[in-house]
Design an enzyme around this catalytic site. Structure first.
Site, mmCIF file in Angstrom:
data_model
loop_
_atom_site.group_PDB
_atom_site.id
_atom_site.type_symbol
_atom_site.label_atom_id
_atom_site.label_comp_id
_atom_site.label_asym_id
_atom_site.label_seq_id
_atom_site.Cartn_x
_atom_site.Cartn_y
_atom_site.Cartn_z
ATOM 1 N N LEU A 40 0.854 -1.188 0.000
ATOM 2 C CA LEU A 40 0.000 0.000 0.000
ATOM 3 C C LEU A 40 0.889 1.238 0.000
ATOM 4 O O LEU A 40 2.072 1.160 0.327
ATOM 5 C CB LEU A 40 -0.892 -0.006 1.245
ATOM 6 C CG LEU A 40 -1.801 -1.234 1.413
ATOM 7 C CD1 LEU A 40 -2.540 -1.165 2.756
ATOM 8 C CD2 LEU A 40 -2.806 -1.317 0.266
ATOM 9 N N LYS A 53 13.703 10.539 -1.316
ATOM 10 C CA LYS A 53 14.273 11.316 -0.208
ATOM 11 C C LYS A 53 15.300 10.500 0.577
ATOM 12 O O LYS A 53 16.298 11.040 1.078
ATOM 13 C CB LYS A 53 13.159 11.802 0.741
ATOM 14 C CG LYS A 53 12.685 13.197 0.445
ATOM 15 C CD LYS A 53 11.760 13.326 -0.713
ATOM 16 C CE LYS A 53 12.276 13.727 -1.996
ATOM 17 N NZ LYS A 53 11.264 13.765 -3.079
ATOM 18 N N HIS A 320 0.895 15.536 -0.861
ATOM 19 C CA HIS A 320 0.108 16.222 0.169
ATOM 20 C C HIS A 320 -1.148 16.842 -0.418
ATOM 21 O O HIS A 320 -2.170 16.948 0.258
ATOM 22 C CB HIS A 320 0.951 17.263 0.909
ATOM 23 C CG HIS A 320 1.816 18.084 0.012
ATOM 24 N ND1 HIS A 320 2.958 17.596 -0.552
ATOM 25 C CD2 HIS A 320 1.713 19.350 -0.441
ATOM 26 C CE1 HIS A 320 3.529 18.539 -1.305
ATOM 27 N NE2 HIS A 320 2.770 19.606 -1.248
ATOM 28 N N HIS A 443 15.795 32.316 17.924
ATOM 29 C CA HIS A 443 17.136 32.600 17.425
ATOM 30 C C HIS A 443 18.118 31.586 17.993
ATOM 31 O O HIS A 443 18.032 31.262 19.173
ATOM 32 C CB HIS A 443 17.564 34.007 17.856
ATOM 33 C CG HIS A 443 18.989 34.318 17.512
ATOM 34 N ND1 HIS A 443 19.370 34.624 16.220
ATOM 35 C CD2 HIS A 443 20.109 34.328 18.275
ATOM 36 C CE1 HIS A 443 20.682 34.829 16.210
ATOM 37 N NE2 HIS A 443 21.155 34.659 17.441
HETATM 38 P P1 FAD Z 1 -0.514 7.201 -6.619
HETATM 39 O O1 FAD Z 1 0.433 7.431 -5.527
HETATM 40 O O2 FAD Z 1 0.024 7.023 -7.993
HETATM 41 O O3 FAD Z 1 -1.378 5.933 -6.189
HETATM 42 C C1 FAD Z 1 -2.308 5.332 -7.029
HETATM 43 C C2 FAD Z 1 -2.422 3.868 -6.661
HETATM 44 O O4 FAD Z 1 -3.495 3.306 -7.398
HETATM 45 C C3 FAD Z 1 -1.187 3.063 -7.029
HETATM 46 O O5 FAD Z 1 -0.749 2.350 -5.900
HETATM 47 C C4 FAD Z 1 -1.656 2.119 -8.133
HETATM 48 O O6 FAD Z 1 -1.022 0.854 -8.084
HETATM 49 C C5 FAD Z 1 -3.131 2.000 -7.816
HETATM 50 N N1 FAD Z 1 -3.972 1.664 -8.974
HETATM 51 C C6 FAD Z 1 -4.033 2.310 -10.154
HETATM 52 N N2 FAD Z 1 -4.983 1.773 -10.938
HETATM 53 C C7 FAD Z 1 -5.529 0.755 -10.221
HETATM 54 C C8 FAD Z 1 -6.571 -0.169 -10.477
HETATM 55 N N3 FAD Z 1 -7.270 -0.133 -11.607
HETATM 56 N N4 FAD Z 1 -6.865 -1.073 -9.534
HETATM 57 C C9 FAD Z 1 -6.170 -1.106 -8.362
HETATM 58 N N5 FAD Z 1 -5.186 -0.247 -8.058
HETATM 59 C C10 FAD Z 1 -4.884 0.675 -8.973
HETATM 60 N N6 FAD Z 1 5.156 14.276 -4.293
HETATM 61 C C11 FAD Z 1 5.382 15.035 -3.207
HETATM 62 O O7 FAD Z 1 4.447 15.638 -2.690
HETATM 63 N N7 FAD Z 1 6.627 15.153 -2.656
HETATM 64 C C12 FAD Z 1 7.698 14.517 -3.181
HETATM 65 O O8 FAD Z 1 8.811 14.628 -2.659
HETATM 66 C C13 FAD Z 1 7.498 13.703 -4.325
HETATM 67 N N8 FAD Z 1 8.525 13.035 -4.864
HETATM 68 C C14 FAD Z 1 8.306 12.210 -5.925
HETATM 69 C C15 FAD Z 1 9.380 11.513 -6.444
HETATM 70 C C16 FAD Z 1 9.189 10.661 -7.509
HETATM 71 C C17 FAD Z 1 10.374 9.894 -8.060
HETATM 72 C C18 FAD Z 1 7.874 10.478 -8.055
HETATM 73 C C19 FAD Z 1 7.647 9.534 -9.201
HETATM 74 C C20 FAD Z 1 6.796 11.182 -7.547
HETATM 75 C C21 FAD Z 1 7.003 12.056 -6.479
HETATM 76 N N9 FAD Z 1 5.947 12.786 -5.929
HETATM 77 C C22 FAD Z 1 6.180 13.605 -4.858
HETATM 78 C C23 FAD Z 1 4.575 12.709 -6.478
HETATM 79 C C24 FAD Z 1 3.684 11.788 -5.617
HETATM 80 O O9 FAD Z 1 4.264 10.516 -5.554
HETATM 81 C C25 FAD Z 1 2.290 11.719 -6.219
HETATM 82 O O10 FAD Z 1 1.771 13.022 -6.373
HETATM 83 C C26 FAD Z 1 1.359 10.935 -5.309
HETATM 84 O O11 FAD Z 1 1.818 9.617 -5.122
HETATM 85 C C27 FAD Z 1 -0.055 10.912 -5.899
HETATM 86 O O12 FAD Z 1 -0.883 10.173 -5.067
HETATM 87 P P2 FAD Z 1 -2.162 9.400 -5.657
HETATM 88 O O13 FAD Z 1 -2.739 8.657 -4.506
HETATM 89 O O14 FAD Z 1 -3.013 10.335 -6.406
HETATM 90 O O15 FAD Z 1 -1.575 8.377 -6.739
#
Ligand code: FAD
Length: 464
Positions: A40, A53, A320, A443
């Site tokens: 997850l 990070k 976030h 400070h």
């Molecule tokens: P996701 O995290 O992409 O989660 C979606 C989930 O849905 C996944 O686990 C996927 O497997 C699942 N899923 C998709 N389709 C299906 C389906 N049909 N059935 C079941 N499961 C499914 N953001 C920050 O704020 N700070 C950072 O420092 C930062 N660093 C990053 C560094 C990297 C290298 C990357 C790639 C991204 C970074 N991000 C950062 C961006 C951040 O990871 C995303 O904005 C965030 O994860 C988005 O959250 P989400 O829940 O919308 O999507």
């Protein structure tokens, strides 16, 4: 085929989906969450924010041991890199956090389904497990939180090895002698910094004439100067048209220039929404030209009872933002008053120095003809920054010229990502630059630079 009923069915367990699930369960909704990956936490915990990070911190330690510590009077014999151990530490952090989410699901009785989720008509979601078995869920409400995946660049086919994306670059088995990073956004710059600190020669190719699109341009220009000083090379206005693996090298074609070669290529040109195979058409969920799911102010899609949050709806593609949007969405579903302001989402690039901003940029204000005042303060006069040995950079505060209300704060400097939280809190409460400046700041702390910039905005900085 088994059939189950839940108040809320969430597809995706990233920062949007898992946060929605936890909050919904706290508020008494019978909640289910479907995730196709074993762990997850989504992109953020598995292959995004957290592992990047971890590598940034570890590579910074290696880099410091190679030279910067000597300035503190700490002499280290030639440090040796144990990349396997570095990756191991990163993986342990990921495991601890993803296990933590699984534990919270259990504690709050969120029902977890492993497999691919897809909509199958109004109020129906089908989960297909790895063994092909299907479970039908009847849902009062459905929340799509399927996130995003790396975007493609025409002409460049990723092979998951020499030409890879951020996930590949988080796990290189050895330090590449040279690395071409395509895209000068936060992901490209952070991972470019990691491998540069570990010894790779980095060339960043960027289509635009600037780095960090969306960041205040003046702050981005200052950051570019620091990154160049660190040895990263930049080619701006570079349109990459192709890439080809040639033995142990990759050739990258750039319009109007000689091709470049490197041992590895990292394609970091943005992310695209994850909607393939979701069955959106079965309920009439519309997508826009770029594949994002448009939503209204309550995060409801074009289909009644189907909501969407996080990267899949676009806006700031940040963890976030995804979490806060998701929490506000389910609080409203549970009958609570809740709001989320997308204009106050801080954005951070965790390079050295860090780059952080919240609110409007100076370009935004100029474009909209908003009258503003600007206050700037450097880190170089700050005692704490000097003690840390990280005194490059500055804070820029933008406030309305007539009302003094804070409109934007932008920082390039040490711990900018932590400092920006104070600015975001002040802006959320509608503070003026004078309000911020009159708050007593401890400070010696880096936060005194933010205060000085606020003083410079409404009057004169004490140390100016
Ligand atoms: P996701 O995290 O992409 O989660 C979606 C989930 O849905 C996944 O686990 C996927 O497997 C699942 N899923 C998709 N389709 C299906 C389906 N049909 N059935 C079941 N499961 C499914 N953001 C920050 O704020 N700070 C950072 O420092 C930062 N660093 C990053 C560094 C990297 C290298 C990357 C790639 C991204 C970074 N991000 C950062 C961006 C951040 O990871 C995303 O904005 C965030 O994860 C988005 O959250 P989400 O829940 O919308 O999507």
């Amino acid at each position: 085929m088994s059939e189950r009923t839940h108040d809320l069915v969430i597809i995706g367990a990233g920062p949007a989906g898992y946060a929605a699930a936890l909050r919904a369960a706290q508020l008494g909704l019978d909640t289910a969450c479907i995730e196709r990956e074993e762990r997850l936490g989504g992109t953020c915990l598995r292959v995004g924010c957290i592992p990047s990070k971890a590598l940034l911190e570890s590579s910074e330690k290696f880099h410091e041991a190679q030279g910067a510590l000597a300035a503190h009077g700490v002499k280290v014999a030639r440090p040796k890199l144990d990349l396997k151990a570095m990756h191991g530490r990163k993986d342990e952090i990921v495991t601890a956090l993803t296990d933590g989410i699984a534990g919270l699901f259990q504690k709050l009785r969120v029902t977890r389904y492993a497999g691919d989720g897809r909509l199958d008509g109004p109020g129906r979601v089908v989960v297909t497990g790895a063994d092909g078995a299907e479970t039908v869920l009847k849902a009062g409400k459905v929340l799509i939180a399927t996130g995003s995946e790396p975007a493609d660049l025409p002409g460049v086919t990723r092979d998951g090895d020499r030409i890879g994306d951020s996930t590949t670059a988080l796990a290189y088995p050895a330090v590449p002698e040279s690395l071409i990073v395509i895209g000068a956004g936060a992901i490209g710059l952070e991972l470019g910094s990691v491998w540069s600190r570990l010894g790779a020669k980095i060339t960043v190719l960027e289509y635009l004439d600037r780095i960090l699109p969306g960041t205040d341009a003046e702050i981005a220009r200052t950051a570019l100067r620091f990154f160049k000083d660190q040895g990263l090379e930049f080619v701006l206005k570079a349109k990459v048209t192709g890439a080809e693996v040639q033995g142990k090298q990759v050739r990258v074609d750039v319009e109007g220039r000689e091709p470049l070669t490197a041992a590895r290529v990292l394609v970091a040109v943005g992310r695209r929404p994850h909607t393939a195979g979701l069955g959106l058409e079965s309920v009439g969920v519309a997508t826009d030209r770029r594949g994002f799911i448009p939503v209204n102010g309550s995060c409801e899609t074009s289909a009644a009872g189907v909501f969407a949050v996080g990267d899949v709806i676009g806006g700031a593609m940040l963890a976030h933002k995804a979490t806060d949007e998701a929490v506000a969405c389910v609080e409203r579903l549970a009958g609570k008053a809740a709001a989320f302001d997308p204009a106050l989402v801080p954005a951070i690039c965790y390079t050295d120095p860090e780059v952080a901003g919240v609110g409007r940029t100076e370009e935004d204000l100029k474009a909209d003809g908003v009258p503003y005042r600007k206050g700037v303060a450097p880190f170089r006069a700050n005692g704490r920054a000097l003690a840390l040995g990280h005194a490059d950079g500055r804070v820029k505060v933008l406030a309305h010229k007539e009302t003094d209300r804070l409109l934007g704060v932008h920082i390039v400097g040490p711990r900018a990502g932590d400092l920006i939280a104070e600015a975001a809190a002040a802006m959320a409460y509608g503070a003026s630059s004078e309000d911020l400046a009159r708050v007593c700041h401890a400070h010696p702390t880096l936060s005194e630079v933010l205060r000085e910039a606020a003083q410079a905005c409404y009057d004169t900085p004490l140390h100016g």
